[in-house]
Design a protein around this motif. Structure first.
Motif: not given
Length: 360
Positions: A137-150, A248-257
């Motif tokens: 998932x982190x490499x898929x681009x769905x979360x955008x550019x990954x910059x932080x992990x804990x 749990x995953x939360x991401x933006x399909x587009x800027x309003x979704x």
């Protein structure tokens, strides 16, 4: 599909993981022999598992035409010598983690191995089902550019391997700081089994930060988590378009979704299902993020991950298949873990350097 035959050096607690996996998957794996120096230990293994043992590495190496590779599962102080002897004979090696004890030993091992030595390291955490799904998932681009992990899921080099995999970090330098914290915790189960009485004991939590340029990682772990009923693992992967918190995953399909979904584990054998009891894979939004290559064997997640290492090692050894976790990768993760130890011990910020093993 051919059966992968391999040998083992070592007969301890960790070596028995490989034995259990081979016994659970006889159509995929066969253990040719196990090398243990202690005769009594060897006889006990033969009686328990029905697998032949030998006493010397020379005996095992003389039979190298009958197996594809050797698993080296011995203490880190003696592992480099055995790996070197096997590599000199051209025998592929799957080494347990870490491959050597300290930075000097890691450098010496990498420098002394013969050219073309075929060595991989059995770092299993990136192949555990849920972690493998998170990495994809982190490499898929769905979360955008990954910059932080804990990451609060595994100790030392294991935890750092997850950090680097999730962030997509290679061998670039890091800035490391850390501290530890002691609290009391009621003792839970251990390798010896469930607790027999109520008993409080110190619990040491280690917290460290790793800055890789514009990427940040937080390492947070207490050893109790591996067995404890009340200390859970935690994961955060944060990107420019979304984040993953545990499952749990939360991401933006587009800027309003905004989209809210989760990693869904698919296991069989529940609620009257008659397929048998095993793990099938991990899905999200109708897509398989992970499929279990060891199915339908009845294995724990850690055993599935080790079985994955064995399957990949079979390809790597048989036809020079792709590297899946090289000695260089293992050395880098252990190197960063050792620097984390220094940062916690001294209270100072430590800076890593680019090490020579990246040319491997």
């Amino acid at each position: 599909m051919s059966i992968i035959s391999f040998g083992i050096v070592g007969g301890g607690w960790r070596a028995e993981f490989y034995i259990r996996i081979a016994k659970a998957m006889p159509d995929r794996f066969h253990i040719h022999a196990i090398m243990v120096r202690d005769e009594q230990k060897g006889l006990e293994l033969e009686a328990k598992w029905g697998i032949r043992t030998v006493r010397t590495l020379r005996q095992l190496m003389e039979e190298s035409g009958q197996f594809s590779f050797v698993v080296v599962s011995v203490p880190r102080l003696v592992a480099p010598e055995i790996m070197h002897e096997l590599a000199e004979r051209g025998i592929p090696v799957l080494a347990e983690t870490p491959p050597a004890a300290d930075i000097a030993s890691l450098q010496a091992l990498c420098e002394s191995l013969p050219k073309g030595a075929r060595i991989q390291v059995a770092e299993q955490y990136l192949f555990q089902p849920m972690h493998a799904a998170r990495i994809k998932l982190a490499h898929s681009g769905k979360l955008g550019e990954v910059s932080q992990v804990q990451v609060s899921a595994a100790h030392d080099y294991h935890g750092i391997s997850l950090i680097r995999q999730l962030l997509g970090i290679g061998f670039e330098p890091a800035e490391i700081s850390g501290q530890d914290f002691e609290s009391m915790l009621m003792k839970g189960p251990s390798r010896q089994g469930d607790p027999l009485e109520e008993q409080m004991a110190p619990s040491i939590q280690r917290i460290a930060t790793f800055r890789f340029g514009n990427k940040l990682a937080v390492y947070d772990f207490t050893g109790d988590q591996y067995f404890s009923w009340v200390r859970r693992s935690r994961m955060l992967v944060r990107g420019s378009k979304g984040e993953l918190v545990d499952n749990e995953i939360s991401y933006l399909h587009d800027f309003a979704t905004p989209i809210y979904t989760e990693l869904h584990r698919v296991d069989t054998g529940h609620h009257g299902n008659l397929e048998g009891y095993y793990h099938r894979g991990v899905m999200a939004e109708g897509e398989w993020l992970y499929r279990n290559p060891a199915a339908p064997a009845r294995l724990s997640d850690d055993e599935i991950a080790i079985a994955t290492c064995l399957l990949r090692m079979g390809d790597y050894a048989a036809w020079n298949g792709p590297s899946f976790y090289s000695l260089a990768e293992a050395s880098q993760d252990h190197y960063l873990a050792l620097l984390m130890d220094q940062a916690i011990l001294t209270g100072k910020t430590i800076h890593s350097t680019v090490m020579e093993w990246i040319s491997e």
